[in-house]
Design a protein around this motif. Structure first.
Motif, PDB file in Angstrom:
ATOM      1  N   THR A 158      27.650  51.712  24.615  1.00  0.00           N
ATOM      2  CA  THR A 158      27.997  50.565  23.622  1.00  0.00           C
ATOM      3  C   THR A 158      28.994  49.777  24.393  1.00  0.00           C
ATOM      4  O   THR A 158      28.881  48.295  24.310  1.00  0.00           O
ATOM      5  CB  THR A 158      28.464  51.229  22.325  1.00  0.00           C
ATOM      6  OG1 THR A 158      27.612  51.867  21.537  1.00  0.00           O
ATOM      7  CG2 THR A 158      29.073  50.104  21.374  1.00  0.00           C
ATOM      8  N   LEU A 159      30.080  50.341  25.028  1.00  0.00           N
ATOM      9  CA  LEU A 159      30.938  49.454  25.551  1.00  0.00           C
ATOM     10  C   LEU A 159      30.317  48.790  26.685  1.00  0.00           C
ATOM     11  O   LEU A 159      30.894  47.692  27.017  1.00  0.00           O
ATOM     12  CB  LEU A 159      32.061  50.364  25.978  1.00  0.00           C
ATOM     13  CG  LEU A 159      32.855  51.284  24.887  1.00  0.00           C
ATOM     14  CD1 LEU A 159      33.829  52.126  25.432  1.00  0.00           C
ATOM     15  CD2 LEU A 159      33.464  50.196  24.030  1.00  0.00           C
ATOM     16  N   LEU A 160      29.536  49.453  27.710  1.00  0.00           N
ATOM     17  CA  LEU A 160      28.843  48.715  28.653  1.00  0.00           C
ATOM     18  C   LEU A 160      28.033  47.471  28.138  1.00  0.00           C
ATOM     19  O   LEU A 160      28.028  46.402  29.018  1.00  0.00           O
ATOM     20  CB  LEU A 160      27.936  49.549  29.506  1.00  0.00           C
ATOM     21  CG  LEU A 160      28.640  50.854  30.443  1.00  0.00           C
ATOM     22  CD1 LEU A 160      27.648  51.682  30.926  1.00  0.00           C
ATOM     23  CD2 LEU A 160      29.418  49.962  31.307  1.00  0.00           C
ATOM     24  N   ILE A 161      27.445  47.905  27.024  1.00  0.00           N
ATOM     25  CA  ILE A 161      26.567  46.542  26.526  1.00  0.00           C
ATOM     26  C   ILE A 161      27.554  45.402  25.990  1.00  0.00           C
ATOM     27  O   ILE A 161      27.274  44.167  26.208  1.00  0.00           O
ATOM     28  CB  ILE A 161      25.829  47.101  25.359  1.00  0.00           C
ATOM     29  CG1 ILE A 161      24.662  47.944  25.982  1.00  0.00           C
ATOM     30  CG2 ILE A 161      25.094  45.896  24.657  1.00  0.00           C
ATOM     31  CD1 ILE A 161      23.914  48.767  24.662  1.00  0.00           C
ATOM     32  N   VAL A 162      28.666  45.937  25.605  1.00  0.00           N
ATOM     33  CA  VAL A 162      29.750  44.626  25.052  1.00  0.00           C
ATOM     34  C   VAL A 162      30.226  44.142  26.449  1.00  0.00           C
ATOM     35  O   VAL A 162      30.295  42.677  26.122  1.00  0.00           O
ATOM     36  CB  VAL A 162      30.856  45.562  24.219  1.00  0.00           C
ATOM     37  CG1 VAL A 162      32.017  44.509  24.134  1.00  0.00           C
ATOM     38  CG2 VAL A 162      30.411  46.253  23.022  1.00  0.00           C
ATOM     39  N   ALA A 184      28.631  35.636  28.133  1.00  0.00           N
ATOM     40  CA  ALA A 184      28.895  34.748  27.548  1.00  0.00           C
ATOM     41  C   ALA A 184      30.102  33.720  27.930  1.00  0.00           C
ATOM     42  O   ALA A 184      29.961  32.588  27.873  1.00  0.00           O
ATOM     43  CB  ALA A 184      29.061  35.092  26.077  1.00  0.00           C
ATOM     44  N   PHE A 185      30.926  34.438  28.406  1.00  0.00           N
ATOM     45  CA  PHE A 185      32.248  33.786  28.850  1.00  0.00           C
ATOM     46  C   PHE A 185      32.189  33.767  30.361  1.00  0.00           C
ATOM     47  O   PHE A 185      33.287  33.044  31.022  1.00  0.00           O
ATOM     48  CB  PHE A 185      33.515  34.607  28.397  1.00  0.00           C
ATOM     49  CG  PHE A 185      33.844  34.419  27.034  1.00  0.00           C
ATOM     50  CD1 PHE A 185      34.459  33.424  26.636  1.00  0.00           C
ATOM     51  CD2 PHE A 185      33.396  35.668  26.195  1.00  0.00           C
ATOM     52  CE1 PHE A 185      34.537  33.256  24.973  1.00  0.00           C
ATOM     53  CE2 PHE A 185      33.755  35.537  25.001  1.00  0.00           C
ATOM     54  CZ  PHE A 185      34.246  34.304  24.312  1.00  0.00           C
ATOM     55  N   ARG A 186      31.231  34.218  31.003  1.00  0.00           N
ATOM     56  CA  ARG A 186      31.255  33.924  32.535  1.00  0.00           C
ATOM     57  C   ARG A 186      32.243  34.538  33.189  1.00  0.00           C
ATOM     58  O   ARG A 186      32.916  34.020  34.205  1.00  0.00           O
ATOM     59  CB  ARG A 186      30.875  32.737  33.079  1.00  0.00           C
ATOM     60  CG  ARG A 186      29.419  32.350  32.591  1.00  0.00           C
ATOM     61  CD  ARG A 186      29.069  30.970  32.892  1.00  0.00           C
ATOM     62  NE  ARG A 186      29.971  29.930  32.114  1.00  0.00           N
ATOM     63  CZ  ARG A 186      30.160  28.426  32.309  1.00  0.00           C
ATOM     64  NH1 ARG A 186      29.612  27.974  33.491  1.00  0.00           N
ATOM     65  NH2 ARG A 186      30.752  27.814  31.523  1.00  0.00           N
ATOM     66  N   SER A 187      32.935  35.533  32.708  1.00  0.00           N
ATOM     67  CA  SER A 187      34.006  36.343  33.190  1.00  0.00           C
ATOM     68  C   SER A 187      34.191  37.632  33.549  1.00  0.00           C
ATOM     69  O   SER A 187      33.414  38.346  32.548  1.00  0.00           O
ATOM     70  CB  SER A 187      35.212  35.820  32.386  1.00  0.00           C
ATOM     71  OG  SER A 187      36.601  36.386  32.646  1.00  0.00           O
ATOM     72  N   ALA A 188      34.834  38.374  34.243  1.00  0.00           N
ATOM     73  CA  ALA A 188      34.779  39.895  34.221  1.00  0.00           C
ATOM     74  C   ALA A 188      35.953  40.414  33.817  1.00  0.00           C
ATOM     75  O   ALA A 188      36.028  41.329  33.445  1.00  0.00           O
ATOM     76  CB  ALA A 188      34.963  39.911  36.072  1.00  0.00           C
ATOM     77  N   VAL A 189      37.202  39.423  33.371  1.00  0.00           N
ATOM     78  CA  VAL A 189      38.291  39.882  33.100  1.00  0.00           C
ATOM     79  C   VAL A 189      38.388  39.933  31.501  1.00  0.00           C
ATOM     80  O   VAL A 189      38.899  40.843  30.853  1.00  0.00           O
ATOM     81  CB  VAL A 189      39.396  39.031  33.442  1.00  0.00           C
ATOM     82  CG1 VAL A 189      40.895  39.314  32.738  1.00  0.00           C
ATOM     83  CG2 VAL A 189      39.465  39.192  35.048  1.00  0.00           C
ATOM     84  N   VAL A 190      37.685  38.870  30.685  1.00  0.00           N
ATOM     85  CA  VAL A 190      37.640  38.820  29.231  1.00  0.00           C
ATOM     86  C   VAL A 190      36.971  40.233  28.661  1.00  0.00           C
ATOM     87  O   VAL A 190      37.369  40.629  27.913  1.00  0.00           O
ATOM     88  CB  VAL A 190      36.740  37.711  28.897  1.00  0.00           C
ATOM     89  CG1 VAL A 190      36.416  37.724  27.237  1.00  0.00           C
ATOM     90  CG2 VAL A 190      37.465  36.433  29.163  1.00  0.00           C
ATOM     91  N   PRO A 191      35.816  40.447  29.239  1.00  0.00           N
ATOM     92  CA  PRO A 191      35.092  41.852  28.771  1.00  0.00           C
ATOM     93  C   PRO A 191      35.959  43.115  28.904  1.00  0.00           C
ATOM     94  O   PRO A 191      36.063  43.966  28.049  1.00  0.00           O
ATOM     95  CB  PRO A 191      33.971  42.211  29.649  1.00  0.00           C
ATOM     96  CG  PRO A 191      33.669  40.577  30.119  1.00  0.00           C
ATOM     97  CD  PRO A 191      34.790  39.944  30.338  1.00  0.00           C
ATOM     98  N   LEU A 192      36.557  43.209  29.988  1.00  0.00           N
ATOM     99  CA  LEU A 192      37.695  44.470  30.169  1.00  0.00           C
ATOM    100  C   LEU A 192      38.672  44.345  29.189  1.00  0.00           C
ATOM    101  O   LEU A 192      39.372  45.469  28.582  1.00  0.00           O
ATOM    102  CB  LEU A 192      38.330  44.205  31.483  1.00  0.00           C
ATOM    103  CG  LEU A 192      37.350  44.650  32.724  1.00  0.00           C
ATOM    104  CD1 LEU A 192      37.882  44.334  34.010  1.00  0.00           C
ATOM    105  CD2 LEU A 192      36.552  46.201  32.548  1.00  0.00           C
TER     106      LEU A 192
END
Length: 510
Positions: free
Chosen positions: A284-288, A295-303
């Motif tokens: 679930t967290l990986l899909i999130v 969506a945000f084209r960012s690696a920091v926002v998902p983390l």
């Protein structure tokens, strides 16, 4: 040609100067308008969270610790009583029947035996061997349960005894083997009665037979689950019966044995669910992260989103364990906060409660997070720093998110008004999760975490748009490589047209 080139160069320099001036003006205009905006509670809370991150971060960790510790001894219960409404006549009738006849009569335990040959169920040798196997199983389970009692210091388990008479099947009745009786019933005079007995415990094809198992223990309880495990271990050791250990060759293959019943079904379903739960949470967290990253084209926002989501879930589930397993609100006497109606030693959440609440809370938490971060990105593109973008996003969306959270709280609060314990548990966890996400995560946690990261790194590796570059006074990169090109811009267009559209777009943004 020289005159045209000179004129073009002059216009180019003028255009860059105008863009820079417009960007500076836009930046100052944004700052001025931000200063002139009316006071906002949520914007003030966000700004304080950013300034005091040295205090807020340890505070958030410290708040989570008391709720994480109870999760280490999390337990769950099964059964039907948690699904029945408190004080309902149907519930009272069910409990009366259960008290008078025992749990085993309401939820019978059955051993299904699949002999290797279809005719074995009426074979004297097979019936005799299976009868002695049942007696061995009773003795084996008694020893295992008494060992559990000595380990737990439970006097009732130390005196536990499972008798051969607890088995009732084609091969054993009242603790007595029926192999001789079955052979006598082959007499034509008693054949009808023999067929009636055989048909009562076996299927029509005579390929399987069943044995009812009685117990004084509640099979849904923790002790009852240990009893189920002990019976299954004893069955596995009895599938090949050795009549005389001195002659290992004298064996009888009894076939496969399976213990069935509602308690066993719930026990296996719960065990399989919680065994796979870590994989479900990880997936679930990986899909999130994948969805937010695209969506945000960012690696920091998902983390950052996963970190905030995890904090909310840990606090919510920890509080649920404290209330429904440890009974911290039991003294209030409020029905929705009462522990399960089982005996005090078995108080815990129903096994499906955390599974249902997890899925819903993840969806709601991401819903509010995405809504809030979309506003943050819009203000960041308009020229605000990431800190100021968060504050301005709170000014615009803080109240909306709170109202949406209150609406969901009232909707889930209806479950707290129910008389069914499992609905109370689900409703309590959903209400707590929604309130935490709306009033803590978006107002305190996200601003604080974004303040820990350098300004542009909050959206790394997202490249800054032309609008933001102009707003902060940079010359936008409209080269042939296309870096920073807003939608609708074409590489083949002249620089005059590009700067004209960029400035017009900036004017609309301001």
């Amino acid at each position: 040609r020289a005159a045209a080139t000179a004129a073009g160069s002059g216009h180019c320099r003028a255009g860059r100067a105008a863009a820079t001036a417009a960007g500076s003006a836009g930046s100052h205009s944004d700052a001025g308008s931000a200063a002139a905006r009316p006071w906002s509670l949520w914007a003030s809370v966000g700004r304080l969270s950013q300034r005091g991150w040295l205090v807020v971060v340890p505070l958030l960790v410290g708040v989570a610790v008391p709720f994480v510790i109870p999760l280490l001894d999390f337990e769950y219960i099964e059964g039907l009583q948690t699904l029945l409404p408190r004080g309902d006549p149907l519930t009272e009738t069910f409990l009366e029947v259960q008290d008078h006849f025992g749990v085993s009569q309401i939820f019978p335990n059955t051993i299904v035996v699949l002999p290797p040959n279809p005719g074995d169920v009426t074979s004297r040798g097979w019936l005799n061997a299976s009868c002695h196997a049942m007696k061995f199983m009773a003795s084996n389970v008694t020893e295992v349960m008494r060992a559990h009692g000595r380990e737990a210091g439970d006097a009732s388990l130390q005196n536990f005894a499972m008798k051969a008479s607890d088995f009732s099947g084609l091969m054993i009745q009242g603790g007595i083997c029926t192999s001789l009786l079955i052979s006598l019933l082959e007499n034509p005079l008693a054949k009808k009665y023999g067929d009636f007995l055989v048909n009562g415990f076996s299927n029509e094809d005579r390929t399987a037979t069943k044995v009812r198992v009685k117990t004084t223990l509640d099979p849904f309880s923790t002790v009852g689950q240990k009893w189920i495990a002990a019976v299954r271990d004893a069955m596995a050791a009895s599938e090949v019966w050795v009549s005389d250990p001195s002659f290992p060759g004298d064996t009888t293959v009894l076939g496969e044995m399976h213990l069935t019943g509602m308690a066993q079904e719930q026990m296996d379903g719960a065990a399989d669910t919680f065994a796979s739960l870590p994989r479900v949470i990880g997936a679930t967290l990986l899909i999130v992260m994948a969805v937010l990253g695209s969506a945000f084209r960012s690696a920091v926002v998902p983390l950052r989103a996963v970190l905030c989501l995890s904090w909310m879930l840990l606090v919510t589930f920890g509080l649920g364990v404290l209330v429904y397993q440890h009974g911290v609100l039991q003294s209030l006497g409020i029905r929705p906060f009462l522990t399960s109606p089982d005996p005090p030693a078995h108080h815990a959440m129903y096994w499906m409660t955390p599974c249902i609440a997890f899925s819903i809370l993840v969806g709601l938490g991401l819903d509010y997070d995405v809504f809030f971060m979309e506003s943050v990105v819009e203000h960041f593109d308009a020229g605000y720093s990431s800190r100021e973008a968060v504050v301005e996003a709170l000014r615009h969306t803080g109240t909306i998110i709170c109202v949406a959270g209150v609406i969901m709280f009232l909707a889930f609060g209806a479950l707290l008004a129910s008389t069914t314990p499992v609905l109370n548990q689900i409703g309590f966890m959903l209400c707590v999760g929604v309130l935490l996400d709306c009033f803590v995560t978006t107002k305190v946690t996200i601003p604080c975490l974004m303040a820990l990261v350098p300004d542009d790194a909050n959206f790394w590796p997202l490249k800054q748009s032309a609008t933001r570059e102009l707003a902060i006074g940079r010359e936008p990169s409209f080269g042939l490589e296309g870096i920073g090109q807003p939608p609708g811009f074409r590489r083949s267009l002249s620089w005059k047209w590009k700067y004209g559209v960029a400035l017009e777009h900036l004017g609309h943004t301001i």
